[in-house]
Design an enzyme around this catalytic site. Structure first.
Site, PDB file in Angstrom:
ATOM      1  N   GLY A  32       0.797  -1.239   0.000  1.00  0.00           N
ATOM      2  CA  GLY A  32       0.000   0.000   0.000  1.00  0.00           C
ATOM      3  C   GLY A  32       0.823   1.279   0.000  1.00  0.00           C
ATOM      4  N   GLU A  63       3.793   4.273   5.971  1.00  0.00           N
ATOM      5  CA  GLU A  63       2.562   3.529   5.718  1.00  0.00           C
ATOM      6  C   GLU A  63       1.601   4.361   4.895  1.00  0.00           C
ATOM      7  OE1 GLU A  63       1.249   0.840   5.670  1.00  0.00           O
ATOM      8  OE2 GLU A  63       1.446  -0.406   7.441  1.00  0.00           O
ATOM      9  N   ASP A  64       0.712   3.698   4.173  1.00  0.00           N
ATOM     10  CA  ASP A  64      -0.375   4.437   3.530  1.00  0.00           C
ATOM     11  C   ASP A  64      -1.472   4.726   4.551  1.00  0.00           C
ATOM     12  OD1 ASP A  64      -0.802   1.692   3.685  1.00  0.00           O
ATOM     13  OD2 ASP A  64      -2.065   1.597   1.912  1.00  0.00           O
ATOM     14  N   ASP A  91      -4.779   1.780  10.604  1.00  0.00           N
ATOM     15  CA  ASP A  91      -6.210   1.542  10.847  1.00  0.00           C
ATOM     16  C   ASP A  91      -6.362   1.001  12.276  1.00  0.00           C
ATOM     17  OD1 ASP A  91      -8.873   1.042  10.495  1.00  0.00           O
ATOM     18  OD2 ASP A  91      -8.672  -0.439   8.924  1.00  0.00           O
ATOM     19  N   PHE A 131     -14.727   3.207   3.630  1.00  0.00           N
ATOM     20  CA  PHE A 131     -13.795   2.278   2.973  1.00  0.00           C
ATOM     21  C   PHE A 131     -13.147   3.000   1.809  1.00  0.00           C
ATOM     22  CE2 PHE A 131     -12.039  -1.053   0.498  1.00  0.00           C
ATOM     23  CZ  PHE A 131     -11.580  -1.937   1.456  1.00  0.00           C
ATOM     24  N   ARG A 181      -5.281   0.591  -6.669  1.00  0.00           N
ATOM     25  CA  ARG A 181      -4.051   1.200  -6.128  1.00  0.00           C
ATOM     26  C   ARG A 181      -3.547   2.305  -7.058  1.00  0.00           C
ATOM     27  NH1 ARG A 181      -2.136  -2.214  -1.951  1.00  0.00           N
ATOM     28  NH2 ARG A 181      -2.426  -4.448  -2.274  1.00  0.00           N
TER      29      ARG A 181
HETATM   30  C1  PRP Z   1      -3.009  -2.212   4.923  1.00  0.00           C
HETATM   31  C2  PRP Z   1      -2.132  -0.979   5.070  1.00  0.00           C
HETATM   32  C3  PRP Z   1      -1.440  -1.203   6.380  1.00  0.00           C
HETATM   33  C4  PRP Z   1      -2.457  -1.999   7.167  1.00  0.00           C
HETATM   34  C5  PRP Z   1      -3.136  -1.101   8.149  1.00  0.00           C
HETATM   35  O1  PRP Z   1      -2.239  -3.241   4.392  1.00  0.00           O
HETATM   36  O2  PRP Z   1      -1.231  -0.848   3.999  1.00  0.00           O
HETATM   37  O3  PRP Z   1      -0.244  -1.932   6.227  1.00  0.00           O
HETATM   38  O4  PRP Z   1      -3.426  -2.527   6.245  1.00  0.00           O
HETATM   39  O5  PRP Z   1      -4.095  -1.794   8.859  1.00  0.00           O
HETATM   40  P1  PRP Z   1      -4.023  -2.021  10.425  1.00  0.00           P
HETATM   41  O6  PRP Z   1      -3.623  -0.721  11.071  1.00  0.00           O
HETATM   42  O7  PRP Z   1      -5.454  -2.399  10.748  1.00  0.00           O
HETATM   43  O8  PRP Z   1      -3.064  -3.121  10.714  1.00  0.00           O
HETATM   44  P2  PRP Z   1      -2.846  -4.595   3.787  1.00  0.00           P
HETATM   45  O9  PRP Z   1      -2.705  -5.701   4.781  1.00  0.00           O
HETATM   46  O10 PRP Z   1      -4.238  -4.312   3.255  1.00  0.00           O
HETATM   47  O11 PRP Z   1      -1.846  -4.897   2.596  1.00  0.00           O
HETATM   48  P3  PRP Z   1      -1.381  -3.954   1.396  1.00  0.00           P
HETATM   49  O12 PRP Z   1      -0.482  -2.896   1.981  1.00  0.00           O
HETATM   50  O13 PRP Z   1      -0.651  -4.875   0.489  1.00  0.00           O
HETATM   51  O14 PRP Z   1      -2.604  -3.340   0.771  1.00  0.00           O
END
Ligand code: PRP
Length: 189
Positions: free
Chosen positions: A55, A109-110, A113, A163, A176
């Site tokens: 991400g 990070e992107d 959450d 979302f 993306r």
């Molecule tokens: C997303 C995002 C963070 C994480 C945040 O990654 O890039 O790494 O979720 O969520 P959290 O705070 O609830 O842990 P994802 O697992 O969707 O993978 P990606 O980066 O490949 O999209």
């Protein structure tokens, strides 16, 4: 291609221009901070930005070009497989390529959450004895936070639980490549 994706977006939350402006500001802040006292590396090496794949790739690519001072970057890939019995469980897919002992680490990070991913990474990196660890996230989604995580550099704070996709963020690996951040129409979720 972008056209097809755009038809599935109900609302643009952060436009391409807004993101670019904010990324520029964060880049400036990071450059200033590490020049003026945030760096703790005893050997004076530049900070290492760690991109959390996949991400954060788009954000990292833009962010590093807004930092005119010396930096390095590396990549890590993790996947969350949390469920009812093990919420927040995170698995390492690809590790860093270089050691971070004694280095100033900035996790990029992107989105933060629940905070479980960052919490996992921070613990893992801490065990490698870096000089410092800070967290930079384009989006800080506060309402869903479960792990105690403090974002040092946040692009935008989200107070609701929409979302969102685009600018690196996906739904089922798609969207993306949207150049802005938007809300996916419910019929496509
Ligand atoms: C997303 C995002 C963070 C994480 C945040 O990654 O890039 O790494 O979720 O969520 P959290 O705070 O609830 O842990 P994802 O697992 O969707 O993978 P990606 O980066 O490949 O999209």
């Amino acid at each position: 291609m972008i056209g097809i994706l755009e038809e599935r977006i109900s609302e643009v939350l952060f436009s391409r221009e807004e993101i670019a402006r904010r990324v520029r500001e964060i880049g400036e802040q990071i450059s200033n901070d590490y020049r003026n006292g945030s760096a703790a590396d005893k050997r004076g090496r530049p900070p290492v930005l760690i991109c959390v794949l996949h991400g954060a790739l788009v954000f990292l690519a833009d962010l590093v070009r807004e930092i005119p001072t010396e930096i390095e970057y590396d990549f890590i890939c993790v996947s969350s497989y949390g469920n009812g019995t093990s919420p927040g469980a995170v698995r390492l897919i690809k590790d860093l390529e270089r050691p971070i002992e004694g280095r100033d680490v900035l996790i990029v990070e992107d989105i933060v959450d629940t905070g479980y991913t960052i919490d996992y990474l921070r613990r893992g990196f801490n065990a490698r004895n870096p000089a410092s660890i800070r967290i930079c996230s384009l989006i800080d989604k506060v309402p869903r936070r479960e792990a105690p995580v403090n974002v040092d550099y946040a692009g935008f704070t989200l107070e609701d639980d929409a979302f969102i996709v685009g600018y690196g963020m996906d739904y089922a690996e798609l969207y993306r490549n949207l150049p802005y951040i938007g809300v996916l129409k419910p019929e496509f979720v």
